[in-house]
Design a protein around this motif. Structure first.
Motif, mmCIF file in Angstrom:
data_model
loop_
_atom_site.group_PDB
_atom_site.id
_atom_site.type_symbol
_atom_site.label_atom_id
_atom_site.label_comp_id
_atom_site.label_asym_id
_atom_site.label_seq_id
_atom_site.Cartn_x
_atom_site.Cartn_y
_atom_site.Cartn_z
ATOM 1 N N SER A 281 0.834 -1.206 0.000
ATOM 2 C CA SER A 281 0.000 0.000 0.000
ATOM 3 C C SER A 281 0.866 1.252 0.000
ATOM 4 O O SER A 281 0.626 2.192 -0.763
ATOM 5 C CB SER A 281 -0.925 0.017 1.227
ATOM 6 O OG SER A 281 -1.763 -1.110 1.210
ATOM 7 N N SER A 282 1.885 1.258 0.863
ATOM 8 C CA SER A 282 2.776 2.431 0.935
ATOM 9 C C SER A 282 3.441 2.686 -0.405
ATOM 10 O O SER A 282 3.497 3.827 -0.874
ATOM 11 C CB SER A 282 3.862 2.229 2.001
ATOM 12 O OG SER A 282 3.278 2.223 3.271
ATOM 13 N N SER A 283 3.942 1.626 -1.038
ATOM 14 C CA SER A 283 4.670 1.858 -2.289
ATOM 15 C C SER A 283 3.733 2.216 -3.442
ATOM 16 O O SER A 283 4.149 2.843 -4.402
ATOM 17 C CB SER A 283 5.557 0.663 -2.634
ATOM 18 O OG SER A 283 4.771 -0.438 -2.946
ATOM 19 N N LEU A 284 2.441 1.859 -3.325
ATOM 20 C CA LEU A 284 1.486 2.178 -4.399
ATOM 21 C C LEU A 284 0.682 3.449 -4.104
ATOM 22 O O LEU A 284 -0.197 3.825 -4.883
ATOM 23 C CB LEU A 284 0.524 0.995 -4.598
ATOM 24 C CG LEU A 284 1.150 -0.289 -5.156
ATOM 25 C CD1 LEU A 284 0.216 -1.476 -4.955
ATOM 26 C CD2 LEU A 284 1.500 -0.134 -6.639
ATOM 27 N N GLY A 285 0.975 4.091 -2.979
ATOM 28 C CA GLY A 285 0.267 5.331 -2.644
ATOM 29 C C GLY A 285 -1.174 5.113 -2.218
ATOM 30 O O GLY A 285 -2.054 5.930 -2.482
ATOM 31 N N ILE A 286 -1.420 3.990 -1.541
ATOM 32 C CA ILE A 286 -2.772 3.664 -1.067
ATOM 33 C C ILE A 286 -2.827 3.848 0.451
ATOM 34 O O ILE A 286 -1.979 3.327 1.179
ATOM 35 C CB ILE A 286 -3.142 2.201 -1.437
ATOM 36 C CG1 ILE A 286 -3.155 2.008 -2.953
ATOM 37 C CG2 ILE A 286 -4.486 1.798 -0.823
ATOM 38 C CD1 ILE A 286 -4.252 2.730 -3.701
ATOM 39 N N GLY A 287 -3.836 4.565 0.912
ATOM 40 C CA GLY A 287 -4.023 4.763 2.355
ATOM 41 C C GLY A 287 -4.786 3.593 2.946
ATOM 42 O O GLY A 287 -5.730 3.086 2.337
ATOM 43 N N VAL A 288 -4.380 3.163 4.141
ATOM 44 C CA VAL A 288 -5.014 2.002 4.778
ATOM 45 C C VAL A 288 -5.709 2.406 6.076
ATOM 46 O O VAL A 288 -5.070 2.935 6.992
ATOM 47 C CB VAL A 288 -3.969 0.900 5.091
ATOM 48 C CG1 VAL A 288 -4.647 -0.323 5.723
ATOM 49 C CG2 VAL A 288 -3.210 0.491 3.835
ATOM 50 N N PHE A 289 -7.008 2.143 6.133
ATOM 51 C CA PHE A 289 -7.747 2.239 7.392
ATOM 52 C C PHE A 289 -7.965 0.816 7.885
ATOM 53 O O PHE A 289 -8.141 -0.100 7.074
ATOM 54 C CB PHE A 289 -9.100 2.929 7.185
ATOM 55 C CG PHE A 289 -8.975 4.401 6.886
ATOM 56 C CD1 PHE A 289 -8.570 5.292 7.866
ATOM 57 C CD2 PHE A 289 -9.268 4.896 5.616
ATOM 58 C CE1 PHE A 289 -8.444 6.651 7.596
ATOM 59 C CE2 PHE A 289 -9.158 6.255 5.341
ATOM 60 C CZ PHE A 289 -8.741 7.134 6.334
ATOM 61 N N THR A 290 -7.945 0.619 9.199
ATOM 62 C CA THR A 290 -8.057 -0.748 9.716
ATOM 63 C C THR A 290 -9.299 -0.912 10.588
ATOM 64 O O THR A 290 -9.719 0.012 11.277
ATOM 65 C CB THR A 290 -6.805 -1.145 10.522
ATOM 66 O OG1 THR A 290 -6.755 -0.380 11.725
ATOM 67 C CG2 THR A 290 -5.532 -0.917 9.716
ATOM 68 N N SER A 291 -9.851 -2.134 10.519
ATOM 69 C CA SER A 291 -11.062 -2.444 11.288
ATOM 70 C C SER A 291 -10.717 -3.379 12.454
ATOM 71 O O SER A 291 -9.588 -3.837 12.579
ATOM 72 C CB SER A 291 -12.099 -3.094 10.366
ATOM 73 O OG SER A 291 -11.545 -4.216 9.709
ATOM 74 N N VAL A 292 -11.705 -3.675 13.264
ATOM 75 C CA VAL A 292 -11.636 -4.539 14.463
ATOM 76 C C VAL A 292 -10.391 -4.345 15.340
ATOM 77 O O VAL A 292 -9.695 -5.304 15.634
ATOM 78 C CB VAL A 292 -11.833 -6.055 14.124
ATOM 79 C CG1 VAL A 292 -13.238 -6.318 13.629
ATOM 80 C CG2 VAL A 292 -10.818 -6.589 13.118
ATOM 81 N N PRO A 293 -10.141 -3.113 15.806
ATOM 82 C CA PRO A 293 -8.936 -2.915 16.629
ATOM 83 C C PRO A 293 -8.951 -3.711 17.932
ATOM 84 O O PRO A 293 -7.905 -4.124 18.423
ATOM 85 C CB PRO A 293 -8.946 -1.411 16.915
ATOM 86 C CG PRO A 293 -10.340 -0.956 16.663
ATOM 87 C CD PRO A 293 -10.884 -1.860 15.611
ATOM 88 N N PHE A 294 -10.150 -3.940 18.485
ATOM 89 C CA PHE A 294 -10.234 -4.676 19.763
ATOM 90 C C PHE A 294 -10.828 -6.077 19.587
ATOM 91 O O PHE A 294 -11.099 -6.763 20.550
ATOM 92 C CB PHE A 294 -11.116 -3.921 20.773
ATOM 93 C CG PHE A 294 -10.753 -2.484 20.994
ATOM 94 C CD1 PHE A 294 -9.433 -2.067 20.996
ATOM 95 C CD2 PHE A 294 -11.741 -1.532 21.211
ATOM 96 C CE1 PHE A 294 -9.095 -0.726 21.195
ATOM 97 C CE2 PHE A 294 -11.421 -0.190 21.420
ATOM 98 C CZ PHE A 294 -10.103 0.212 21.411
ATOM 99 N N MET A 295 -11.077 -6.476 18.328
ATOM 100 C CA MET A 295 -11.774 -7.739 18.056
ATOM 101 C C MET A 295 -13.044 -7.844 18.899
ATOM 102 O O MET A 295 -13.253 -8.801 19.635
ATOM 103 C CB MET A 295 -10.859 -8.935 18.307
ATOM 104 C CG MET A 295 -9.852 -9.117 17.205
ATOM 105 S SD MET A 295 -8.807 -10.536 17.440
ATOM 106 C CE MET A 295 -9.930 -11.865 17.041
#
Length: 366
Positions: A281-295
């Motif tokens: 993602s970093s090398s392709l210029g894609i931003g990452v949001f993440t889900s389930v931080p606490f499961m």
């Protein structure tokens, strides 16, 4: 309907006006985004939960969070309405302006409407089938539909639910996961191309600014898995359709100390090199949001997560995720005022440095 979208000036102003540590904002696509966002997935589709979600969104924004995530199928359309109400009230009270917030939603799952007194399939028949939005064979066994009439219909409903003329980010929701049992990979990629064409058209119409894919498996599994998707191929597909200024700029996936594949699994190929999805993602210029931080709370039980920096479990979970190179923000589902206050204590301290983070990962994986 509220006009506008997140802008460089607006989001920068939001960060400057907030009382939180400025290290807790990241710049991406000329926007200043908080490194923790609020998610709105869980909860009953009732008016009591509506109030909780509306208040939690308002409290989060006033505490320095300008990333808000929802989906049309969350709480059968009521999550979007709660978000819309929260944002509308804050704008009306002149606490914020639309250009300071980054709002994302998702479409693809077949959903009913909890505010309409019809059973699920009755609603689908009345609202979609009879109006020609969905034809026989359009819906997969995973209750998923990515035909253009359906996605177009859903976007308009989302905008209405949110009371917005434009949403900053529209995700195609669990596309591979919801489709691949019923269609071949070749057919799926053909369909994906059509969806990207639709999203580019909706960008031209001013209804969305960016689009992306909210996923569960496809970017975390290996190439031999039927659900696998190459991020590089997906970006190239978007380039083919929208040119260098295409709108495919974000993905969402599960990531936490237990689901660590995004960081540690070498599932993607970039320049003939096996890398993790976060690296890709970093090398392709894609931003990452993440889900389930606490499961859904399971990670917060005593002794489940390793201790570090004398932080309590919820803050440890968020600190680990948001300090991971390549992550823009974890999205936290929070409803009670107490949970919002507890979780957002993280905004008072900066993320850990990359060196510290790598040392921590080494310690955790050794």
């Amino acid at each position: 309907m509220i006009s506008g979208f997140a802008t460089k000036e607006g989001t920068k102003k939001f960060a400057q006006n907030s009382s939180i540590n400025q290290a807790n904002f990241k710049n991406f696509e000329n926007l200043t985004l908080s490194n923790v966002g609020i998610g709105t997935y869980l909860g009953d589709p009732d008016s009591k939960t509506d109030d909780l979600v509306t208040n939690a969104v308002k409290q989060s924004i006033l505490s320095g969070v300008n990333v808000v995530d929802t989906a049309i199928n969350y709480r059968a359309q009521k999550a979007e309405r709660s978000v819309g109400k929260a944002v509308s009230e804050l704008i009306k009270d002149e606490k914020i302006s639309r250009d300071q917030l980054f709002l994302s939603t998702k479409n693809g799952y077949v959903t009913n409407d909890a505010d309409v007194q019809l059973g699920f399939w009755e609603y689908v028949k009345e609202e979609y089938s009879q109006k020609g939005v969905i034809k026989e064979g359009d819906v997969t066994s995973g209750y998923h539909c990515m035909t253009l009439p359906y996605l177009s219909d859903q976007l308009d409903r989302s905008l209405k639910n949110l009371n917005m003329e434009c949403v900053d980010l529209m995700y195609l929701h669990n596309a591979v996961e919801g489709q691949i049992k019923d269609v071949s990979k070749e057919q799926f990629l053909e369909n994906l191309k059509s969806v990207f064409e639709l999203y580019e058209q909706k960008r031209d119409e001013g209804k969305i600014k960016f689009y992306g894919m909210a996923t569960w498996e496809c970017f975390r599994v290996g190439k031999d898995n039927p659900q696998y998707l190459s991020l590089e191929d997906t970006v190239n597909l978007a380039k083919k359709i929208g040119g260098e200024n295409h709108g495919f700029r974000f993905i969402q996936l599960p990531f936490n100390m237990h689901y660590d594949q995004a960081l540690l699994g070498k599932t993607q190929m970039i320049n003939d090199k096996q890398v993790s999805i976060l690296e890709a993602s970093s090398s392709l210029g894609i931003g990452v949001f993440t889900s389930v931080p606490f499961m859904q709370g399971r990670l917060l039980a005593p002794g489940v997560m390793p201790e570090f920096n004398e932080l309590k479990p919820s803050l440890r979970a968020l600190q680990f995720i948001r300090s991971s190179p390549g992550v823009l923000a974890p999205l936290v589902g929070q409803k009670s005022s107490q949970h919002v206050s507890e979780n957002l204590e993280i905004m008072k301290i900066p993320p850990i440095s990359e060196d510290e983070f790598l040392a921590l990962v080494k310690k955790l994986t050794s």
